[in-house]
Every structure is written in C-alpha cells, then in structure tokens.
Scaffold this motif. Structure first.
Motif, PDB file in Angstrom:
ATOM      1  N   VAL A 149       1.551  -1.734  -0.263  1.00 24.54           N
ATOM      2  CA  VAL A 149       0.034  -0.087   0.087  1.00 24.54           C
ATOM      3  C   VAL A 149       0.842   1.086   0.002  1.00 24.54           C
ATOM      4  O   VAL A 149       0.176   2.535  -0.502  1.00 24.54           O
ATOM      5  CB  VAL A 149      -1.110  -0.172   1.127  1.00 24.54           C
ATOM      6  N   TYR A 150       1.772   1.301   1.201  1.00 28.24           N
ATOM      7  CA  TYR A 150       2.953   2.343   0.560  1.00 28.24           C
ATOM      8  C   TYR A 150       3.620   2.296  -0.168  1.00 28.24           C
ATOM      9  O   TYR A 150       4.378   3.232  -1.257  1.00 28.24           O
ATOM     10  CB  TYR A 150       2.838   2.753   2.292  1.00 28.24           C
ATOM     11  N   ILE A 151       4.720   1.652   0.265  1.00 29.65           N
ATOM     12  CA  ILE A 151       6.590   1.837  -0.210  1.00 29.65           C
ATOM     13  C   ILE A 151       6.140   1.499  -2.134  1.00 29.65           C
ATOM     14  O   ILE A 151       7.089   1.968  -3.161  1.00 29.65           O
ATOM     15  CB  ILE A 151       7.234   0.209  -0.070  1.00 29.65           C
ATOM     16  N   VAL A 207      12.182   9.960 -14.281  1.00 32.38           N
ATOM     17  CA  VAL A 207      11.664   9.517 -13.566  1.00 32.38           C
ATOM     18  C   VAL A 207      12.950   9.359 -12.312  1.00 32.38           C
ATOM     19  O   VAL A 207      12.421   8.917 -11.185  1.00 32.38           O
ATOM     20  CB  VAL A 207      12.517   7.898 -14.170  1.00 32.38           C
ATOM     21  N   LEU A 208      13.839  10.372 -11.914  1.00 33.34           N
ATOM     22  CA  LEU A 208      14.794  10.536 -10.904  1.00 33.34           C
ATOM     23  C   LEU A 208      13.529  11.013  -9.441  1.00 33.34           C
ATOM     24  O   LEU A 208      13.542  10.774  -8.599  1.00 33.34           O
ATOM     25  CB  LEU A 208      15.758  11.397 -11.015  1.00 33.34           C
ATOM     26  N   LEU A 249      11.218  10.086  -4.726  1.00 30.86           N
ATOM     27  CA  LEU A 249       9.500   9.995  -3.483  1.00 30.86           C
ATOM     28  C   LEU A 249       9.619   8.279  -2.651  1.00 30.86           C
ATOM     29  O   LEU A 249       9.615   8.057  -1.783  1.00 30.86           O
ATOM     30  CB  LEU A 249       8.661  10.255  -4.185  1.00 30.86           C
ATOM     31  N   MET A 250       9.869   6.997  -4.225  1.00 33.14           N
ATOM     32  CA  MET A 250      10.573   5.747  -3.405  1.00 33.14           C
ATOM     33  C   MET A 250      11.262   5.648  -2.069  1.00 33.14           C
ATOM     34  O   MET A 250      11.161   5.019  -1.130  1.00 33.14           O
ATOM     35  CB  MET A 250      10.401   4.966  -4.677  1.00 33.14           C
ATOM     36  N   VAL A 251      12.595   6.726  -2.165  1.00 30.14           N
ATOM     37  CA  VAL A 251      13.712   6.533  -1.433  1.00 30.14           C
ATOM     38  C   VAL A 251      12.859   7.248   0.106  1.00 30.14           C
ATOM     39  O   VAL A 251      13.170   6.650   1.274  1.00 30.14           O
ATOM     40  CB  VAL A 251      14.785   6.503  -1.497  1.00 30.14           C
ATOM     41  N   SER A 252      12.251   7.950  -0.811  1.00 31.18           N
ATOM     42  CA  SER A 252      12.047   9.093   0.700  1.00 31.18           C
ATOM     43  C   SER A 252      10.905   8.299   1.749  1.00 31.18           C
ATOM     44  O   SER A 252      11.214   7.937   3.672  1.00 31.18           O
ATOM     45  CB  SER A 252      11.719  10.339   0.298  1.00 31.18           C
ATOM     46  N   ILE A 265       8.817   9.851   5.002  1.00 27.28           N
ATOM     47  CA  ILE A 265       6.949  10.238   4.218  1.00 27.28           C
ATOM     48  C   ILE A 265       6.100   9.275   4.544  1.00 27.28           C
ATOM     49  O   ILE A 265       7.047   8.159   4.043  1.00 27.28           O
ATOM     50  CB  ILE A 265       7.456  11.459   3.163  1.00 27.28           C
ATOM     51  N   TYR A 266       5.268   9.140   4.428  1.00 28.35           N
ATOM     52  CA  TYR A 266       4.404   8.413   3.754  1.00 28.35           C
ATOM     53  C   TYR A 266       3.595   8.797   3.413  1.00 28.35           C
ATOM     54  O   TYR A 266       2.787  10.174   3.505  1.00 28.35           O
ATOM     55  CB  TYR A 266       3.648   7.688   4.816  1.00 28.35           C
ATOM     56  N   PHE A 267       2.769   8.299   2.430  1.00 28.12           N
ATOM     57  CA  PHE A 267       1.651   8.595   0.903  1.00 28.12           C
ATOM     58  C   PHE A 267       0.432   8.760   2.084  1.00 28.12           C
ATOM     59  O   PHE A 267      -0.752   7.711   1.790  1.00 28.12           O
ATOM     60  CB  PHE A 267       1.694   7.675  -0.847  1.00 28.12           C
TER      61      PHE A 267
END
Length: 271
Positions: free
Chosen positions: A88-90, A218-219, A224-227, A233-235
């Motif tokens: 759901v998140y990562i 794409v960077l 965002l994915m690494v953060s 953070i979380y979405f």
C-alpha cells in the motif's frame, strides 16, 4: 480545431508505436514487472517474519515510520503490517514509474522518431495548423500513458487481493489514497513525463538520444520512493492530493514552454 485531423495523427502515432518492437518491449515489460510480478512476490514477504531476528528488525522499521503510518497499522499482526507497508505504501511511488515511463517513451518517439524515419517533413507540410499538430502530438502519449496506468492499477489490485486474501482476511485494496493516486496523480505524472519527452524529442535527432535524456524525469519518482522507504514521508491522502497538484503545475508549465518550440518553422530548421 479540426478534430478529425487531430484523431488521424493520434491514430498514426499510436500505430507506429504498436509496430515498433523497441518501443513496445519496455511498454509491456515494465508494467508487468512493476504491477504484477513484484506484488505477487511480495505475498511471500510474511514468511520472512518467522526468520530468526526478522521480527525485531520489522518492529524497528515500523517504529521509524511516521506516526500516521503507525496508526494505520494499529490492530494488525506482523504479517499484515508488513504487507500493508509494502503493497500500500512503499510500492505506491513505484506505480508512478509506469505512466511517466510510457508517456516519456512515446513522446520521445513523437518527433525524434519522425526525424529518424524521415517522415517529419511530410507531416509538417500537411494542411493542419500548428495548434492541431501540437494537440495531436501531445494527446497520443498522454492518453496511452493514462490508459496503461489505469489498466495497471486494476491488474495490481487484482494481484494483491488474490495473492494475499487469506493473510489479510479479505479484500483490503485499494484504499482511498490509492484511488486518488491512480485518478489524480498518475495523469499528472503522465503529463510530466510527456513534457520531458517533448522538450527532449524536439531538440535531438535520434530516438536513442531522446530515450537517454528523457529518462531523467524518473528521478523525482525514485526520490519519493526512497523517502518513503526510509520513513521521511508516507503517502497519506493529503500528501497525495498536494503532490498531484504540484506535479500538474510543473507539468503544465513545462508543456507551455515546450509547446512554444513546436512551431513549423523551428522544426523545419532542425530537420
């Protein structure tokens, strides 16, 4: 606006895409890997919880997550928390790679490919206005990217629910955040990828050059994915809404700037 001419150019561009193996391969393989294979493999992740020391590592990882994410995990066992965190998140930023990649690849071929195939000059001398030509060239990659993103969202939902139904105790996906992600952010990301593809494609002479330079878009998604993976953070729904608004603003600004360069006289000069 002659919409018949616009639709004809869109059909022509998408037909070229379907006939090109170099374009179709990444457009098929990347979504399958990201939205089918990876979530299917994630269903085996709960087995890792039973490994020696893995439970402690998972607890420490969850404790490092933002308070809002920890609240979402409340009341779940360790296997369920691990699946929620991954699926759901990562994996949420990973999903956004699909529309940005599709839009960028098709947009990169839109002008650089025409130059390489020696068909751009003939297209420029057709009885279409600059506005009609630009509209068609922008709509083709954006529509394709949004369609792939929505189909990928449906496929991802089916895979994660089918493979994890027993562990999660029922259907658990999608949540409201993912609906906003698919319907609001994914089209914005497609527009951002389109803008990058247009800016690059109109300035280079080969598709290979356009792919290499356009890949830079794409960077931000990787960041965002690494953060999120490290707990910065979380979405949440609020963050996703704000993120979509920001990406739309940047994409439209870049498209406005890029469209200014897509004039017949400038393109003819670059042939």
């Amino acid at each position: 606006m002659n919409w018949r001419a616009v639709r004809a150019i869109i059909r022509k561009d998408l037909s070229v895409v379907r006939q090109s193996r170099a374009i179709m391969l990444p457009l098929v393989i990347v979504p399958i890997v990201v939205l089918v294979a990876l979530p299917a493999l994630a269903s085996f992740a709960p087995n890792l919880v039973n490994l020696p020391g893995a439970g402690n590592d998972l607890s420490q990882l969850l404790e490092a997550m933002p308070a809002g994410l920890q609240a979402v995990m409340e009341g779940r066992n360790e296997e369920q928390r691990l699946l929620l965190m991954l699926l759901v998140y990562i994996f949420a930023p990973l999903y956004l790679i699909v529309p940005i990649m599709v839009a960028n690849v098709i947009a990169a071929d839109s002008f650089a490919g025409e130059k390489e195939r020696k068909t751009l000059e003939a297209l420029l001398y057709t009885p279409t206005s600059d506005r009609e030509l630009v509209t068609a060239k922008l709509m083709a990659p954006w529509l394709a990217a949004v369609a792939v993103a929505l189909l990928g969202f449906v496929a991802y939902s089916l895979v994660v629910n089918i493979t994890n139904y027993r562990t999660m105790g029922g259907i658990f996906f999608p949540n409201l955040m993912w609906l906003v992600l698919a319907l609001w952010v994914a089209p914005a990301v497609a527009a951002f990828g389109l803008a990058g593809g247009v800016l690059v494609s109109a300035r280079v002479n080969t598709v290979q050059e356009a792919y290499q330079l356009g890949g830079v878009v794409v960077l931000p998604i990787v960041l965002l994915m690494v953060s999120q993976a490290v707990g910065v953070i979380y979405f949440s729904i609020g963050l996703v809404l704000l993120l979509g608004l920001l990406i739309w603003a940047i994409a439209l600004a870049l498209l406005w700037y890029g469209v200014r360069t897509l004039r017949r006289e400038r393109l003819v000069a670059r042939i």
